[in-house]
Scaffold this motif. Structure first.
Motif, mmCIF file in Angstrom:
data_model
loop_
_atom_site.group_PDB
_atom_site.id
_atom_site.type_symbol
_atom_site.label_atom_id
_atom_site.label_comp_id
_atom_site.label_asym_id
_atom_site.label_seq_id
_atom_site.Cartn_x
_atom_site.Cartn_y
_atom_site.Cartn_z
ATOM 1 N N ALA A 504 0.830 -1.203 0.000
ATOM 2 C CA ALA A 504 0.000 0.000 0.000
ATOM 3 C C ALA A 504 0.865 1.254 0.000
ATOM 4 C CB ALA A 504 -0.930 -0.010 1.215
ATOM 5 N N ARG A 505 1.904 1.276 0.835
ATOM 6 C CA ARG A 505 2.752 2.454 0.923
ATOM 7 C C ARG A 505 3.514 2.683 -0.383
ATOM 8 N NH1 ARG A 505 6.396 2.306 6.043
ATOM 9 N NH2 ARG A 505 6.187 4.573 5.988
ATOM 10 N N LEU A 506 3.976 1.596 -1.010
ATOM 11 C CA LEU A 506 4.694 1.733 -2.274
ATOM 12 C C LEU A 506 3.768 2.223 -3.387
ATOM 13 C CD1 LEU A 506 6.838 -1.522 -2.097
ATOM 14 C CD2 LEU A 506 7.702 0.836 -1.970
ATOM 15 N N THR A 507 2.521 1.762 -3.359
ATOM 16 C CA THR A 507 1.556 2.218 -4.366
ATOM 17 C C THR A 507 1.306 3.712 -4.230
ATOM 18 O OG1 THR A 507 0.489 0.042 -4.353
ATOM 19 C CG2 THR A 507 -0.770 1.886 -5.274
ATOM 20 N N VAL A 508 1.129 4.180 -3.004
ATOM 21 C CA VAL A 508 0.887 5.607 -2.781
ATOM 22 C C VAL A 508 2.106 6.425 -3.196
ATOM 23 C CG1 VAL A 508 0.462 7.351 -1.019
ATOM 24 C CG2 VAL A 508 -0.791 5.205 -0.960
ATOM 25 N N ALA A 509 3.293 5.941 -2.863
ATOM 26 C CA ALA A 509 4.503 6.662 -3.274
ATOM 27 C C ALA A 509 4.549 6.789 -4.795
ATOM 28 C CB ALA A 509 5.749 5.942 -2.754
ATOM 29 N N GLY A 510 4.158 5.712 -5.499
ATOM 30 C CA GLY A 510 4.130 5.779 -6.956
ATOM 31 C C GLY A 510 3.101 6.760 -7.466
ATOM 32 N N TRP A 527 -7.498 7.257 1.146
ATOM 33 C CA TRP A 527 -6.573 6.700 2.132
ATOM 34 C C TRP A 527 -6.097 5.339 1.642
ATOM 35 C CZ3 TRP A 527 -8.197 1.976 3.875
ATOM 36 C CH2 TRP A 527 -9.570 1.700 3.789
ATOM 37 N N THR A 528 -5.055 4.854 2.247
ATOM 38 C CA THR A 528 -4.561 3.521 1.895
ATOM 39 C C THR A 528 -4.180 2.785 3.179
ATOM 40 O OG1 THR A 528 -2.301 4.321 1.674
ATOM 41 C CG2 THR A 528 -3.633 4.235 -0.327
ATOM 42 N N VAL A 537 -4.764 -8.096 2.882
ATOM 43 C CA VAL A 537 -5.345 -7.476 1.689
ATOM 44 C C VAL A 537 -5.056 -5.977 1.721
ATOM 45 C CG1 VAL A 537 -7.482 -6.926 0.453
ATOM 46 C CG2 VAL A 537 -7.165 -9.201 1.472
ATOM 47 N N THR A 538 -4.404 -5.475 0.693
ATOM 48 C CA THR A 538 -4.161 -4.041 0.551
ATOM 49 C C THR A 538 -5.447 -3.353 0.096
ATOM 50 O OG1 THR A 538 -1.839 -4.388 0.005
ATOM 51 C CG2 THR A 538 -2.829 -2.306 -0.700
ATOM 52 N N VAL A 539 -5.759 -2.216 0.696
ATOM 53 C CA VAL A 539 -6.958 -1.463 0.331
ATOM 54 C C VAL A 539 -6.538 -0.044 -0.045
ATOM 55 C CG1 VAL A 539 -9.219 -0.615 1.057
ATOM 56 C CG2 VAL A 539 -8.400 -2.835 1.881
ATOM 57 N N ILE A 540 -7.012 0.409 -1.195
ATOM 58 C CA ILE A 540 -6.742 1.766 -1.662
ATOM 59 C C ILE A 540 -8.085 2.465 -1.852
ATOM 60 C CG2 ILE A 540 -5.700 3.186 -3.479
ATOM 61 C CD1 ILE A 540 -3.914 0.716 -4.102
#
Length: 586
Positions: A504-510, A527-528, A537-540
């Motif tokens: 999740a954190r890497l997705t937001v950074a991207g 939010w993520t 489970v990752t939630v975005i």
């Protein structure tokens, strides 16, 4: 008050609530007559055209009406006047408001105010008057008042104010009364019976037999009623299994008291917390090195390093000594291994993974323990899951529970990943914490961060103030270079994060690096994190405006698929280049 005065007061009025409570004690508890005579009348509905009470005006009115009576030389006459004045208030003061306001009344003559409180408690005939006396005794009561308060506590309508008053005079008695009032929970009955007998061995046995998932308040009351801190020192004299069982149960009760599922952590209401933690640390070596015991000791270390338990008055070196004893046990060779075979139960797998990363995270040497500012990420044992929080320690004290206390600190994704705590010349207001029930209900804690030369300043605090209370929030100054270094360290440190959270954190950074991935679809980032019910489970959360102008939310779930967090984040970003997220979000 003399026996003659008390007898005269009792015969000149209707049946007092204390007399009714005596009947309850001596006759059949909770009989029909008791409910009719002892319970205060159900408040009549307030007509819609009747103005509601303003808190400040009511406080001033009560101070004007009751203040002179607190210094009256004749307590019996003053009590009669209290009855008349409270009954004449229109609209009547709500019971909860009355307790809060009476507790805030200034007391100029403690002896006379105490005498009035005792007359009200022993001869009062209305809920409002008796409650006023009980609340006054919360600050003025003495051991001789305990039997009267305990008897009044037999009336369910008075249990809460009585328990509050007894908390200040006789905590074990208050705890027993609170447990008896706990909806008749069957699991508590054997313990209450043992407490009635005074048999300490039986009490110890019944404490150990309690389920490990009692509510936080029940955990605290059990510890207070049983004298947990006094039970623990004998563990070394018991047979090994019995001693270990009591130590483990003490760890569970303390763990429950620190749960984040309530407004105020119960551990802060447990004065014997430092003693209990100290005895837990001294007895920790009796525990077999199982995953459950490992989780308990790791949780205790977390709380003693960064949690609300730090706010107790520990005295010189006691907390550090308890931490040293706990970490010494956790560092023993027998405690370094975990089961090799992964469980088929996903909950067990998650807990073992939490133990591995938490042990690595919390057992390192404390980072810059003497620094003015320290930020530590707290991820609670999955056996009692809660939100991950970025705990902020200033001068070694956890800031959020000390100045807010209605909810945990915000998640690291909110405070650190977005760079909100970085200090710039432009002041920035940052939400540090939000109430469990949401900001709209009980508020949030805000601070304005700004750079001032070679210092960083935290000031301009915004925080809800309790009714009738005042809150002074100090301006805090940090040396800028040390502040910047600590924020940078905390932003880089992701050892606490499990794979789904890291994805999740890497997705937001991207997404921050490529804002066009969202703007092309007319959506924005909400939010993520990870699903509360399934942390793997990752939630975005993505937001967009519907055609009718209303805001809509997409919950995009990215399940664990066996790939690395980096690969999952890259796949999520790639999908956004090709597909409108409104077609695959929920």
């Amino acid at each position: 008050m003399s026996a003659q005065e008390e007898r005269g007061a009792l015969t000149s009025r209707p049946l007092s609530l204390y007399a009714c409570a005596l009947h309850v004690r001596n006759a059949e508890p909770e009989g029909e007559w008791c409910r009719a005579d002892a319970a205060p009348p159900v408040p009549r509905p307030v007509p819609s055209n009747r103005p509601s009470r303003d808190f400040t005006r009511t406080r001033d009115e009560l101070a004007r009406l009751l203040g002179p009576l607190l210094v009256a030389p004749d307590a019996v006459e003053a009590a009669e006047e209290v009855h008349r004045r409270l009954a004449a208030m229109d609209p009547p003061v709500r019971h909860r408001t009355l307790r809060l306001l009476v507790a805030g009344l200034p007391v100029e003559n403690e002896e006379r105010a105490r005498a009035l409180a005792r007359v009200l408690v022993r001869t009062g005939t209305s809920y409002q008057a008796v409650c006023t006396g009980i609340v006054l005794l919360a600050g003025l009561g003495e051991p001789e008042d305990v039997p009267y308060l305990r008897t009044l506590g037999l009336l369910r309508t008075l249990v809460r104010p009585v328990v509050h008053a007894l908390d200040a005079i006789d905590r074990p008695t208050a705890a027993v009364l609170a447990l008896r009032d706990h909806n008749g929970a069957p699991e508590l009955r054997p313990l209450l019976a043992a407490l009635d007998t005074g048999d300490r061995a039986a009490v110890r046995e019944r404490v150990v037999a309690l389920p490990g998932d009692v509510s936080p308040e029940v955990a605290r009351r059990v510890a207070e009623a049983s004298g947990l801190a006094e039970l623990l020192p004998v563990v070394h004299e018991l047979p090994a299994p019995e001693g270990a069982a009591l130590v483990a149960q003490a760890g569970r009760l303390l763990f429950r008291m620190t749960t984040l599922h309530d407004y105020q952590p119960e551990i802060l209401s447990y004065p014997d917390g430092p003693r209990a933690y100290g005895e837990l640390a001294r007895g920790a070596g009796l525990l077999p090195p199982t995953p459950d015991h490992l989780a308990l000791l790791l949780s205790a270390v977390q709380e003693l390093r960064t949690g609300p338990a730090m706010l107790h008055d520990w005295g010189m070196g006691r907390r550090e000594a308890a931490l040293s004893e706990l970490t010494a046990v956790l560092n023993r060779p027998a405690w370094q291994t975990l089961p090799d075979r992964e469980s088929d139960d996903p909950g067990v797998r998650r807990r073992l993974a939490w133990i591995r990363r938490t042990r690595a995270y919390v057992l390192r040497s404390p980072h810059a323990s003497s620094a003015r500012l320290r930020i530590e990420i707290h991820d609670r044992d999955p056996a009692d899951r809660a939100t991950v929080e970025a705990r902020i320690l200033v001068d070694g004290r956890p800031l959020v529970p000390e100045y807010f206390g209605r909810g945990p600190a915000n998640a690291p994704e909110e405070l650190l990943d977005a760079g909100l705590l970085r200090a710039t010349d432009e002041p920035r207001e940052v939400q540090l914490a939000e109430a469990y029930c949401t900001e709209g209900c009980c508020g949030a804690l805000y601070v304005t961060v700004r750079r001032d030369g070679d210092q960083v300043v935290w000031g301009g605090w915004r925080c809800p103030v309790p009714p009738g209370g005042k809150r002074e929030m100090p301006e805090i100054r940090f040396e800028a270079a040390a502040y910047d270094a600590e924020i940078a360290r905390a932003e880089r440190d992701d050892r606490w994060a499990w794979p789904a959270r890291r994805a999740a954190r890497l997705t937001v950074a991207g997404l921050r690096g490529r804002p066009d991935l969202l703007t092309r679809w007319n959506v924005r980032l909400g939010w993520t994190g990870t699903a509360f019910s399934d942390p793997e489970v990752t939630v975005i959360s993505l937001l967009y405006d519907a055609e009718d102008g209303t805001a809509r939310q997409i919950l995009w779930r990215v399940p664990e698929d066996g790939t690395s967090p980096e690969d999952r984040a890259a796949a999520a970003l790639d999908r956004l280049t090709r597909e409108d997220p409104r077609t695959y979000g929920r």
